[in-house]
Scaffold this active site. Structure first.
Site, mmCIF file in Angstrom:
data_model
loop_
_atom_site.group_PDB
_atom_site.id
_atom_site.type_symbol
_atom_site.label_atom_id
_atom_site.label_comp_id
_atom_site.label_asym_id
_atom_site.label_seq_id
_atom_site.Cartn_x
_atom_site.Cartn_y
_atom_site.Cartn_z
ATOM 1 N N LEU A 37 -20.585 -37.915 7.026
ATOM 2 C CA LEU A 37 -20.710 -36.781 6.093
ATOM 3 C C LEU A 37 -22.066 -36.091 6.264
ATOM 4 O O LEU A 37 -22.863 -36.002 5.317
ATOM 5 C CB LEU A 37 -20.464 -37.202 4.639
ATOM 6 N N ALA A 85 -19.617 -35.958 16.276
ATOM 7 C CA ALA A 85 -20.678 -35.413 17.127
ATOM 8 C C ALA A 85 -21.450 -34.380 16.332
ATOM 9 O O ALA A 85 -20.972 -33.868 15.317
ATOM 10 C CB ALA A 85 -20.065 -34.739 18.364
ATOM 11 N N SER A 87 -22.187 -30.707 16.809
ATOM 12 C CA SER A 87 -21.324 -29.846 17.625
ATOM 13 C C SER A 87 -21.804 -28.405 17.794
ATOM 14 O O SER A 87 -21.169 -27.651 18.522
ATOM 15 C CB SER A 87 -19.918 -29.829 17.015
ATOM 16 N N THR A 137 -15.822 -31.447 25.606
ATOM 17 C CA THR A 137 -15.844 -29.994 25.594
ATOM 18 C C THR A 137 -15.860 -29.420 27.004
ATOM 19 O O THR A 137 -16.325 -30.080 27.942
ATOM 20 C CB THR A 137 -17.107 -29.520 24.832
ATOM 21 N N ASP A 138 -15.419 -28.171 27.124
ATOM 22 C CA ASP A 138 -15.503 -27.497 28.431
ATOM 23 C C ASP A 138 -16.951 -27.110 28.762
ATOM 24 O O ASP A 138 -17.255 -26.756 29.907
ATOM 25 C CB ASP A 138 -14.598 -26.258 28.464
ATOM 26 N N GLU A 139 -17.845 -27.187 27.754
ATOM 27 C CA GLU A 139 -19.231 -26.750 27.997
ATOM 28 C C GLU A 139 -19.958 -27.654 28.983
ATOM 29 O O GLU A 139 -20.992 -27.268 29.531
ATOM 30 C CB GLU A 139 -20.003 -26.667 26.673
ATOM 31 N N TYR A 162 -26.815 -29.474 23.548
ATOM 32 C CA TYR A 162 -25.496 -29.942 23.086
ATOM 33 C C TYR A 162 -24.631 -30.352 24.270
ATOM 34 O O TYR A 162 -24.097 -31.474 24.320
ATOM 35 C CB TYR A 162 -24.798 -28.843 22.272
ATOM 36 N N LYS A 166 -23.129 -34.043 25.453
ATOM 37 C CA LYS A 166 -21.695 -34.328 25.613
ATOM 38 C C LYS A 166 -21.404 -34.787 27.038
ATOM 39 O O LYS A 166 -20.593 -35.700 27.256
ATOM 40 C CB LYS A 166 -20.853 -33.093 25.269
ATOM 41 N N ASN A 192 -12.210 -23.970 19.774
ATOM 42 C CA ASN A 192 -11.158 -24.048 18.756
ATOM 43 C C ASN A 192 -11.444 -23.083 17.610
ATOM 44 O O ASN A 192 -12.609 -22.799 17.314
ATOM 45 C CB ASN A 192 -11.149 -25.443 18.129
ATOM 46 N N VAL A 218 -23.639 -10.145 16.508
ATOM 47 C CA VAL A 218 -23.086 -10.399 17.844
ATOM 48 C C VAL A 218 -24.268 -10.629 18.783
ATOM 49 O O VAL A 218 -25.161 -9.785 18.879
ATOM 50 C CB VAL A 218 -22.241 -9.187 18.312
HETATM 51 P P1 NAD Z 1 -17.794 -30.693 13.433
HETATM 52 O O1 NAD Z 1 -19.254 -30.449 13.608
HETATM 53 O O2 NAD Z 1 -17.006 -29.768 12.599
HETATM 54 O O3 NAD Z 1 -17.568 -32.159 12.826
HETATM 55 C C1 NAD Z 1 -18.287 -33.270 13.256
HETATM 56 C C2 NAD Z 1 -17.997 -34.423 12.305
HETATM 57 O O4 NAD Z 1 -18.687 -35.591 12.799
HETATM 58 C C3 NAD Z 1 -18.490 -34.177 10.868
HETATM 59 O O5 NAD Z 1 -17.502 -34.591 9.953
HETATM 60 C C4 NAD Z 1 -19.725 -35.045 10.768
HETATM 61 O O6 NAD Z 1 -20.000 -35.495 9.453
HETATM 62 C C5 NAD Z 1 -19.381 -36.197 11.703
HETATM 63 N N1 NAD Z 1 -20.568 -36.866 12.240
HETATM 64 C C6 NAD Z 1 -21.661 -36.282 12.809
HETATM 65 N N2 NAD Z 1 -22.543 -37.229 13.151
HETATM 66 C C7 NAD Z 1 -21.998 -38.426 12.829
HETATM 67 C C8 NAD Z 1 -22.430 -39.774 12.953
HETATM 68 N N3 NAD Z 1 -23.624 -40.078 13.490
HETATM 69 N N4 NAD Z 1 -21.612 -40.758 12.522
HETATM 70 C C9 NAD Z 1 -20.411 -40.464 11.965
HETATM 71 N N5 NAD Z 1 -19.965 -39.202 11.812
HETATM 72 C C10 NAD Z 1 -20.745 -38.201 12.241
HETATM 73 O O7 NAD Z 1 -17.209 -30.798 14.897
HETATM 74 P P2 NAD Z 1 -15.790 -30.292 15.461
HETATM 75 O O8 NAD Z 1 -15.887 -28.857 15.767
HETATM 76 O O9 NAD Z 1 -14.719 -30.817 14.595
HETATM 77 O O10 NAD Z 1 -15.762 -31.072 16.864
HETATM 78 C C11 NAD Z 1 -15.263 -32.387 16.949
HETATM 79 C C12 NAD Z 1 -15.410 -32.891 18.376
HETATM 80 O O11 NAD Z 1 -14.716 -32.028 19.266
HETATM 81 C C13 NAD Z 1 -16.857 -32.921 18.868
HETATM 82 O O12 NAD Z 1 -17.027 -34.088 19.637
HETATM 83 C C14 NAD Z 1 -16.986 -31.671 19.727
HETATM 84 O O13 NAD Z 1 -17.941 -31.868 20.749
HETATM 85 C C15 NAD Z 1 -15.594 -31.566 20.288
HETATM 86 N N6 NAD Z 1 -15.146 -30.201 20.622
HETATM 87 C C16 NAD Z 1 -15.225 -29.206 19.685
HETATM 88 C C17 NAD Z 1 -14.742 -27.941 20.006
HETATM 89 C C18 NAD Z 1 -14.788 -26.810 19.010
HETATM 90 O O14 NAD Z 1 -14.508 -25.664 19.377
HETATM 91 N N7 NAD Z 1 -15.114 -27.043 17.751
HETATM 92 C C19 NAD Z 1 -14.186 -27.706 21.275
HETATM 93 C C20 NAD Z 1 -14.152 -28.751 22.196
HETATM 94 C C21 NAD Z 1 -14.609 -30.006 21.852
HETATM 95 O O1 DAU Z 2 -16.315 -24.415 24.285
HETATM 96 C C1 DAU Z 2 -16.200 -25.436 23.352
HETATM 97 C C2 DAU Z 2 -17.341 -25.366 22.365
HETATM 98 O O2 DAU Z 2 -17.080 -24.253 21.512
HETATM 99 C C3 DAU Z 2 -17.511 -26.630 21.546
HETATM 100 O O3 DAU Z 2 -17.842 -27.692 22.409
HETATM 101 C C4 DAU Z 2 -18.599 -26.452 20.483
HETATM 102 O O4 DAU Z 2 -18.676 -27.604 19.664
HETATM 103 C C5 DAU Z 2 -18.248 -25.254 19.635
HETATM 104 O O5 DAU Z 2 -19.287 -25.011 18.695
HETATM 105 C C6 DAU Z 2 -18.037 -24.013 20.503
HETATM 106 O O6 DAU Z 2 -19.297 -23.617 21.104
HETATM 107 P P1 DAU Z 2 -19.740 -22.078 21.177
HETATM 108 O O7 DAU Z 2 -21.202 -22.020 21.311
HETATM 109 O O8 DAU Z 2 -18.925 -21.354 22.196
HETATM 110 O O9 DAU Z 2 -19.255 -21.598 19.715
HETATM 111 P P2 DAU Z 2 -19.889 -20.596 18.650
HETATM 112 O O10 DAU Z 2 -18.855 -20.342 17.624
HETATM 113 O O11 DAU Z 2 -21.246 -21.015 18.224
HETATM 114 O O12 DAU Z 2 -20.081 -19.242 19.506
HETATM 115 C C7 DAU Z 2 -18.973 -18.609 20.135
HETATM 116 C C8 DAU Z 2 -19.518 -17.413 20.890
HETATM 117 O O13 DAU Z 2 -19.953 -16.426 19.945
HETATM 118 C C9 DAU Z 2 -20.722 -17.713 21.759
HETATM 119 O O14 DAU Z 2 -20.672 -16.935 22.928
HETATM 120 C C10 DAU Z 2 -21.916 -17.293 20.892
HETATM 121 C C11 DAU Z 2 -21.355 -16.137 20.087
HETATM 122 N N1 DAU Z 2 -21.896 -15.958 18.734
HETATM 123 C C12 DAU Z 2 -21.948 -17.044 17.909
HETATM 124 C C13 DAU Z 2 -22.426 -16.922 16.612
HETATM 125 C C14 DAU Z 2 -22.513 -18.123 15.709
HETATM 126 C C15 DAU Z 2 -22.283 -14.693 18.290
HETATM 127 O O15 DAU Z 2 -22.212 -13.706 19.038
HETATM 128 N N2 DAU Z 2 -22.732 -14.566 16.999
HETATM 129 C C16 DAU Z 2 -22.838 -15.635 16.150
HETATM 130 O O16 DAU Z 2 -23.291 -15.452 14.987
#
Ligand code: NAD
Ligand code: DAU
Length: 368
Positions: A37, A85, A87, A137-139, A162, A166, A192, A218
């Site tokens: 949390l 993670a 994230s 992640t694809d990153e 980040y 990963k 996502n 942006v």
């Molecule tokens: P998020 O940041 O929304 O959630 C992360 C969760 O992990 C939170 O509930 C947080 O409380 C918990 N957490 C953090 N540190 C912790 C710790 N030390 N011990 C236990 N719990 C802990 O992340 P998300 O967007 O749901 O992503 C989940 C996973 O998917 C991550 O591993 C991320 O790298 C991966 N991922 C995310 C995306 C995306 O677009 N969001 C895409 C590809 C992969």
């Molecule tokens: O590709 C997968 C990844 O996608 C995950 O591994 C990460 O956990 C997740 O956070 C996400 O990473 P991004 O950096 O791509 O997501 P974010 O939503 O932060 O940004 C998406 C794009 O938008 C990126 O090119 C940055 C841009 N951006 C982001 C924010 C927050 C803006 O232009 N303005 C903003 O305010």
């Protein structure tokens, strides 16, 4: 046969959607959700399913070796789905330390507990029926030019703290497969979007700011490209990999929805104008778009080739980008109380209210 799964980070964006998917499958899964949390974890997102049979929540840190070991002893997991993670890329630039701790040391802690319980202490052959899915992640692949796709054999080239953390955790997961025979699977997914996403990420941030008539930031020229996937499609892909994937393999997951950030923000403005009405000034929300300083080291383009998971496991996304975006805006409008509680911080009170401030191991009692 019922399986017992440790879901880490089940109170985060994707974890909440995944736990809901598992619990919707009724008694097929016994689910233990281990989540620290952090600011990103929202226990209230699972309030309506918290009393489901076979569901247990544990507040705790994946880096806590004693706690993780005790949970393996107690619940005898045969499956781990590891989401927990740090994230958010921008936060990793501002302060990488927690990313290194949770994403690298936390993943090691879980892998090593699984090794000890499934291989070292388990009966011969025990590991064959177990699965450890590491969600990545694809990153990790870095940044693409105007053409080409990330495949499972693309060279790792992470460029933010980040993505480097990963990538490191992916290498550890692979090492545990090769060295110890731990049945590890890795998924590398694109961006996502959907319900329950914390409004620091692009799409919910734009929805929230757009609703309140605030600037829509942006980064740079808005030409960076992300490959968007609706979160439930991702969750179904993860389940498919857990159930049918081959240990030792990694699977790329993506939506074939490449969009420039400016296109995404523009589309959100149009949907918000339609669903919520124009701004009080009578102007459309596109008038709020503001170009701001670029993210340092901002990866230009991500695009996933998801051919392997389609061919081997028969998975493909069901939700189109247009449908998914409509549904997502609709969800945030319908769940304004959820959004408001996240913005004003009151969501963090939920755990204290439900568990009365007891420590993590006592906290398990609530749902047992
Ligand atoms: P998020 O940041 O929304 O959630 C992360 C969760 O992990 C939170 O509930 C947080 O409380 C918990 N957490 C953090 N540190 C912790 C710790 N030390 N011990 C236990 N719990 C802990 O992340 P998300 O967007 O749901 O992503 C989940 C996973 O998917 C991550 O591993 C991320 O790298 C991966 N991922 C995310 C995306 C995306 O677009 N969001 C895409 C590809 C992969
Ligand atoms: O590709 C997968 C990844 O996608 C995950 O591994 C990460 O956990 C997740 O956070 C996400 O990473 P991004 O950096 O791509 O997501 P974010 O939503 O932060 O940004 C998406 C794009 O938008 C990126 O090119 C940055 C841009 N951006 C982001 C924010 C927050 C803006 O232009 N303005 C903003 O305010």
């Amino acid at each position: 046969m019922q399986r017992t799964v440790l879901v880490t980070g089940g109170c985060g964006f994707i974890g909440v959607n995944f736990v809901r998917l598992l619990l919707g499958g009724r008694d097929r899964w016994r689910v233990v959700n281990l989540d620290k949390l952090t600011y990103a974890g929202n226990l209230a997102s699972l309030a309506d399913v918290a009393d489901s049979p076979g569901y247990h929540f544990v507040k705790g840190d994946i880096c806590d070796q004693d706690l993780v070991g005790a949970l393996f002893d107690r619940y005898r997991f045969d499956t781990v789905v590891h989401f927990a993670a740090e994230s958010h890329v921008d936060r990793s630039i501002a302060g990488p330390a927690e990313f290194i701790r949770t994403n690298i040391f936390g993943t090691y802690t879980l892998l090593d507990a699984a090794r000890k319980h499934w291989i070292e202490a388990g009966p011969p052959g025990r590991a064959d029926s177990c699965r450890f899915l590491h969600v990545s992640t694809d990153e990790v692949f870095g940044s693409l030019g105007d053409t080409g796709y990330f495949t499972e054999s693309t060279r790792y080239d992470p460029r933010s703290p980040y993505s480097a953390s990963k990538a490191s955790s992916d290498h550890l997961a692979r090492a545990y497969y090769h060295t110890y025979g731990l049945p590890v699977l890795i998924t590398n997914c694109s961006n996502n979007y959907g319900p329950y996403q914390f409004p620091e990420k692009l799409i919910p941030l734009i929805i929230n700011n757009g609703l309140h008539g605030r600037d829509l930031p942006v980064y740079g020229d808005g030409g960076n490209v992300r490959d968007w996937l609706y979160v439930l499609d991702h969750c179904e892909a993860i389940l498919r990999v857990v159930e049918q994937g081959r240990p030792g393999e990694s699977y790329n997951i993506g939506g074939r929805n490449e969009k420039k950030n400016l296109e995404v923000v523009g589309l959100l403005c149009d949907i918000l104008d339609r669903q919520a009405g124009l701004l009080p000034s009578g102007l459309p929300r596109r008038s709020l778009i503001t170009f701001v300083r670029d993210r340092p080291g901002h990866d230009r383009r991500y695009a996933i080739d998801a051919g392997k998971i389609a061919e081997e496991l028969g998975w493909s996304p069901k939700v189109t980008f247009e449908q998914g975006m409509e549904q997502t805006v609709d969800w945030y409008l319908t769940n304004r109380a959820w959004l408001a509680a996240v913005i004003d911080g009151s969501y963090q009170e939920y755990y204290r209210r439900m568990y009365g401030g007891r420590d993590e191991l006592q906290g398990q009692g609530k749902q047992q």
